[in-house]
Design an enzyme around this catalytic site. Structure first.
Site, short mmCIF file in Angstrom:
data_model
loop_
_atom_site.label_atom_id
_atom_site.label_comp_id
_atom_site.label_asym_id
_atom_site.label_seq_id
_atom_site.Cartn_x
_atom_site.Cartn_y
_atom_site.Cartn_z
N THR A 33 66.55 69.24 123.84
CA THR A 33 67.19 70.55 123.78
C THR A 33 66.17 71.55 123.25
O THR A 33 65.14 71.16 122.70
CB THR A 33 68.37 70.58 122.80
OG1 THR A 33 67.86 70.56 121.44
CG2 THR A 33 69.31 69.41 123.01
N ASP A 34 66.46 72.81 123.35
CA ASP A 34 65.68 73.80 122.61
C ASP A 34 66.22 73.81 121.17
O ASP A 34 67.23 73.17 120.85
CB ASP A 34 65.75 75.18 123.26
CG ASP A 34 64.55 76.05 122.84
OD1 ASP A 34 63.88 75.71 121.84
OD2 ASP A 34 64.28 77.08 123.50
N TYR A 35 65.53 74.56 120.33
CA TYR A 35 65.75 74.54 118.88
C TYR A 35 67.21 74.87 118.51
O TYR A 35 67.66 76.00 118.66
CB TYR A 35 64.84 75.58 118.24
CG TYR A 35 64.56 75.42 116.78
CD1 TYR A 35 63.27 75.11 116.33
CD2 TYR A 35 65.55 75.58 115.84
CE1 TYR A 35 63.00 74.98 114.98
CE2 TYR A 35 65.29 75.43 114.50
CZ TYR A 35 64.01 75.13 114.08
OH TYR A 35 63.75 75.00 112.74
N GLY A 36 67.92 73.85 118.08
CA GLY A 36 69.27 74.09 117.58
C GLY A 36 70.33 74.36 118.63
O GLY A 36 71.44 74.79 118.31
#
Ligand code: NOJ
Length: 746
Positions: free
Chosen positions: A280-283
Site C-alpha cells: 500500500t502507500d503510506y497509511g
C-alpha cells in the site's frame, strides 16, 4: 527443531540461508511457510519506517521489538550498511524464523549522485540514459544497504496543478511506457547482483488524475480512458518484470485502489500477469476510514482480499488480520498467498542466500558519488533542458563582458536538486553562480545579486520550502542591488521560478505563474533594455505567457540534480546545444488545465492556431485553445528542416537536415491519428521517436515501421484491436509542427 534453529542462530546463520542453496524457490518457500505460525506470516505483511536505530528512543525499541518478534517484513527510510546490518542481524539472529528484511527507500532520481527530477529526465526522451540513471541509483543505494526502491512513478497526468507531475514522465502513455521499462531494467537488471535492487511501480492506479490537481483527491474515470490513456505505463512496467507495485491513495470506481479487487487482481494479475507483490502507500489502509469504508479491521480485510500483500504503516494487517482469520473474514489461503509473495521477493533478491548481500561497508567509497556517476548525471541533465524561446539567437551566451546573474535560485545549493532527495548532500553541489564563475574565468565577469525573495508571501514561502530555505531579505533593497548590477552588465541571466518543494508530494498549486516579487523584478529588469535570459526552475509546466512576450530567451531547467550548476552552464555557453523536448503541454493560462495534446475532437472543433474567438465552437471567450508551448516542443541552437514523409508500404521516412550552425541532437517524433474508428480517437498520438545527432549541414533519413501495435486501441468492449481504414501519419520535431501523409490499411 527449535533446538536446531537456536544453534544455527547462535552461529549467525539462519536455517533459511542454509536451505536456500540449491532449492527451487517454490520448494524453499513451501518448506519455510510450513514452519511459520499465523502471526509470523502476518508479520511478513507489515512494513514500517525504521527510525534511526543508532539514536535510541521509543520508536526504535518498538521497531527492534517488532523485528525480533517476527512482526515485520520490511522497513524503510534507513540508510547506511552498519545500521541496516544491525537490523538484519536482529531479523536473522533474533527472530524465530530468521527471515531477512526488505529495506525500502524513496530513491526517485538518483541517490547521492542526484539526477534531474523524473519529469525533466523524460524531456531527454533518452531511454538509454534514463536506464543508466536508474542503474547508477541502484548501485549507489545498494552500496548504502538498500534493496528496494519506491520508483518508478509512472502516473500519467495532464494537470500541472498536481505537484507530483515532477515525479513522473509527463502526459503521454507511449513515452511513459518506454520510460517505465527503462527504469525497471536499470534498477533490477536480473536481480542477481549486489548492485541491483527491486523496483516498486507507483502509484497504481490513476493517481495522476486527482480532481483539480489537488493531491490525495478523488479520481473518477471511464474504463476506456483507463485502458487507453492511463494504464499503459503500469502495464509496461509489469511486463518488464517489476518486482513490486504500490497502490495509490485514490479511489478507482468508488473503491479504494488499495482494496479494489478488479484493479489489483483482475487487471494487474489476471490480465497483465504481474507476479510480484503489492504494497500500500503510506497509511492507506488507515485512511480508508476517512473515505467512509469502515474501521481498520474491516479495511485491512478488504485490502488483503482484494490483492494487497503488504501494509505500509497502517499496522492494519499486523493488528487485525489474526482476528479476521479467526472469524472467517479472511481465510488462511489469502494470508498465505500474500506471505508467499513477500517471501518470493526476498528470495529473488537473494536475501535468503545472503541476508547481508547489501551490507558491504566497503562499497560506499567506490560506488557512491563517483566522478563517473556525476558525469553521467551532468550529461543527462544537459539533455533535459528545454529551450523555449531564443530571440535573435541570444543563446548561447558568449564568454565575454559582464554577465548579471540574478534571482533567488542563482546562488542556491539547497533547491537545485529538486524534490525527493533522500541522500542529498547540498554542501557538495555547485550553485549556478559558482559554476558560472568557473566557466567564464579569465574571459567574462559575473556580477551577482539575489534580487528578491522567492515570494512576498511568507506563508507560501514557508509551506513551499520544507527545510530547503532560500535566505530572506528586504525585497526593495535586493531589487535596488539587482538593478544596479543589471545597469553595469551586458546581459542579464535570471535564475527564477519555483523552489524545489513547490512541486512533489503535497505541493499542489492553484496558480502557475511566476511568484509575485520575481515577476515584478523581471519587469524592472526588462525596462533596462538589456537582453534578459530566464532560466526557469520548475517541477511542472508553469505559465510563462508574460515571459514569452517580454524576455529574450527562456530555458526551462527544471531541477537538474546534484550537477545542475555545471550542466546549466555547459548549455548556456554552448558547450552543448539544448535538446530537451517537453513531455507535458505548457498552458498559456491556468484556465486551460487540464490541457494535453492527445485529446479527442469535439463536434465543434476550432482549428489549431485560430486567432479569434468563434461563437458556438469549442473555445474560450478570453484566450485561444492553443497551449503556449506544445507537447514535444523544444528549440535548439541550430535549426532542423524536415522533408516530406515518404511512405513505402508500412515504412514512413523523412529526411532531416541540420540547417544551422551547431552540431546538435534532435528528437524526431512520429504521431498517428486513426481517422475513422468505432470509438472517438485522439487527434494525434505519439507512437515512436528517435533521438538523432546531426552535425551542421548534415542530413539523415529517419524511418518508422508502422506496426499493428501502433494502431491498436481498446475498443468499447475493451478488446485491444486495430480497425482497417485511413490513418494520418505525422512526423515532426514537436506535436504541432508535423508533416503528414495518409496511410490506408485493409
Ligand atoms: C507516500 C508517497 O505517496 C509515496 O510515493 C512514497 O513512496 C511513500 N509515501 C513512502 O515514502
Amino acid at each position: 527443531m527449535q533446538k536446531k534453529l537456536i544453534l544455527l542462530v547462535l552461529m549467525g546463520i539462519s536455517a533459511m540461508q542454509l536451505s536456500a542453496q540449491g532449492k527451487s524457490m517454490d520448494d524453499f518457500i513451501d518448506r519455510l511457510m510450513a514452519k511459520m505460525t499465523l502471526d509470523e506470516k502476518i508479520g511478513q505483511l507489515n512494513l514500517q519506517v525504521a527510525g534511526d536505530i543508532t539514536t535510541g528512543g521509543n520508536q526504535n525499541t518498538q521497531v527492534e521489538g517488532l523485528i525480533a518478534g517476527g512482526n515485520m517484513g520490511g522497513v524503510f527510510n534507513l540508510k547506511g550498511t552498519d545500521k541496516i546490518r544491525a537490523l538484519q542481524e536482529i531479523a536473522v539472529k533474533r527472530s524465530r524464523m530468521g527471515i531477512p528484511l526488505l529495506i525500502g527507500m524513496d530513491v526517485i532520481h538518483g541517490y547521492e549522485t542526484i539526477f534531474p527530477i523524473p519529469l525533466a529526465m523524460s524531456c531527454s526522451w533518452n531511454t538509454a540514459a534514463v536506464e543508466q540513471s536508474a542503474r547508477i541509483a541502484a548501485k549507489e543505494a545498494s552500496a548504502d544497504g538498500i534493496n528496494w526502491v519506491y520508483s518508478p512513478m509512472v502516473d500519467i497526468s495532464v494537470d500541472a496543478r498536481w505537484g507530483r507531475v515532477a515525479e513522473g514522465n509527463g502526459e503521454d502513455p507511449y513515452l511513459g511506457s518506454e520510460m517505465a521499462r527503462a527504469y525497471i531494467r536499470g534498477y533490477q537488471g536480473d536481480l542477481s547482483h549486489k548492485d541491483e535492487v527491486m523496483a516498486c511501480v507507483k502509484h497504481y492506479a490513476l493517481y495522476g488524475a486527482v480532481e483539480a490537481g489537488r493531491d490525495y483527491n478523488t479520481v473518477d474515470m471511464s474504463h476506456l480512458r483507463m485502458y487507453n490513456q492511463y494504464f499503459p505505463p503500469y502495464l509496461a512496467a509489469a511486463q518488464a518484470g517489476a518486482g513490486s507495485f504500490m497502490s495509490s491513495f485514490n479511489l478507482v470506481d468508488g473503491e479504494h485502489a488499495t482494496a479494489n479487487h478488479w484493479l489489483l487482481t483482475e487487471v494487474l494479475r489476471n490480465q497483465w500477469h504481474f507476479n510480484g507483490f503489492v504494497v500500500t502507500d503510506y497509511g492507506s489502509i488507515g485512511e480508508m476510514t476517512n473515505h467512509g469504508f469502515g474501521n481498520l479491521k474491516h479495511n485491512a480485510a478488504l485490502a488483503l482480499n482484494a490483492g494487497t500483500d503488504m501494509d505500509m504503516c497502517s499496522q492494519g494487517f499486523l493488528n487485525t488480520l489474526a482476528q479476521s482469520a479467526q472469524d472467517g473474514t479472511v481465510d488462511m489461503q489469502t494470508i498465505d498467498r500474500a506471505c508467499r509473495r513477500i517471501l518470493e521477493a526476498k528470495y529473488k533478491l537473494g536475501l535468503f542466500a545472503d541476508p547481508y548481500k547489501y551490507c558491504d561497508a566497503k562499497r560506499r567509497a567506490k560506488d557512491i558519488f563517483t566522478p563517473e556517476n556525476r558525469l553521467a548525471a551532468r550529461e543527462l541533465a544537459e539533455q533535459t533542458f528545454v529551450l523555449l524561446k531564443n530571440n535573435r539567437q541570444l543563446l548561447p551566451l558568449k564568454k565575454q563582458g559582464k554577465i548579471a546573474l540574478i534571482g533567488p535560485l542563482a546562488n542556491d545549493r539547497a533547491n537545485i536538486a529538486g524534490t525527493w532527495c533522500v541522500a542529498y548532500t547540498p554542501e557538495r553541489y555547485a550553485t549556478i553562480k559558482e559554476s558560472m564563475e568557473r566557466a567564464v574565468m579569465g574571459k567574462a565577469q559575473v556580477l551577482y545579486a539575489q534580487g528578491c525573495n522567492l515570494t512576498r508571501d511568507p506563508a507560501l514561502q514557508k509551506a513551499a520550502e520544507f527545510g530547503k530555505s532560500i535566505p530572506r531579505g528586504d525585497d526593495e533593497q535586493m531589487k535596488a542591488e539587482a538593478l544596479r548590477i543589471a545597469g553595469e552588465a551586458d546581459v542579464i541571466v535570471c535564475a527564477m521560478g519555483e523552489c524545489a518543494d513547490m512541486s512533489g508530494e503535497s505541493s499542489s498549486r492553484a496558480t502557475l505563474e511566476m511568484p509575485d516579487v520575481q515577476r515584478e523584478l523581471l519587469m524592472e529588469l526588462c525596462k533596462t533594455g538589456k537582453p534578459v535570459v530566464l532560466l526557469n526552475f520548475s517541477g511542472r509546466p508553469t505559465v510563462l505567457t508574460w515571459e514569452q512576450e517580454h524576455l529574450d530567451a527562456i530555458m526551462n531547467v527544471w531541477f537538474a540534480g546534484s550537477e545542475a550548476g555545471d550542466a546549466i552552464c555547459d548549455v548556456l555557453f554552448g558547450v552543448k546545444s539544448p535538446s530537451g523536448k517537453l513531455t507535458m503541454t505548457f498552458p498559456q493560462n491556468i484556465g486551460q488545465v487540464p490541457i494535453y495534446y492527445n485529446h479527442l475532437n469535439t463536434g465543434r472543433p476550432v482549428p489549431e492556431g485560430a486567432k479569434e474567438y468563434r461563437k458556438y465552437q469549442s473555445n474560450y471567450l478570453e484566450i485561444r485553445n492553443d497551449p503556449l508551448y506544445p507537447f514535444g516542443y523544444g528549440l535548439s541552437y541550430t535549426s532542423f528542416q524536415y522533408g516530406d514523409i515518404m511512405l513505402q508500404g508500412r515504412t514512413a521516412s523523412v529526411t532531416v537536415t541540420n540547417t544551422g550552425d551547431y552540431d546538435a541532437d534532435e528528437i524526431v517524433q512520429l504521431y498517428i491519428q486513426d481517422l475513422v474508428a468505432s470509438i472517438s480517437r485522439p487527434i494525434k498520438e505519439l507512437k515512436g521517436f528517435q533521438r538523432i545527432h546531426l552535425n551542421r549541414g548534415e542530413s539523415t533519413t529517419v524511418s518508422f515501421e508502422i506496426t499493428d501495435d501502433m494502431l491498436k486501441f481498446y475498443n468499447a468492449r475493451l478488446d485491444h484491436v486495430w480497425e482497417p481504414g485511413d490513418f494520418k501519419i505525422m512526423i515532426g520535431g514537436n506535436s504541432r509542427d508535423v508533416k503528414n501523409v495518409t496511410l490506408h490499411l485493409e
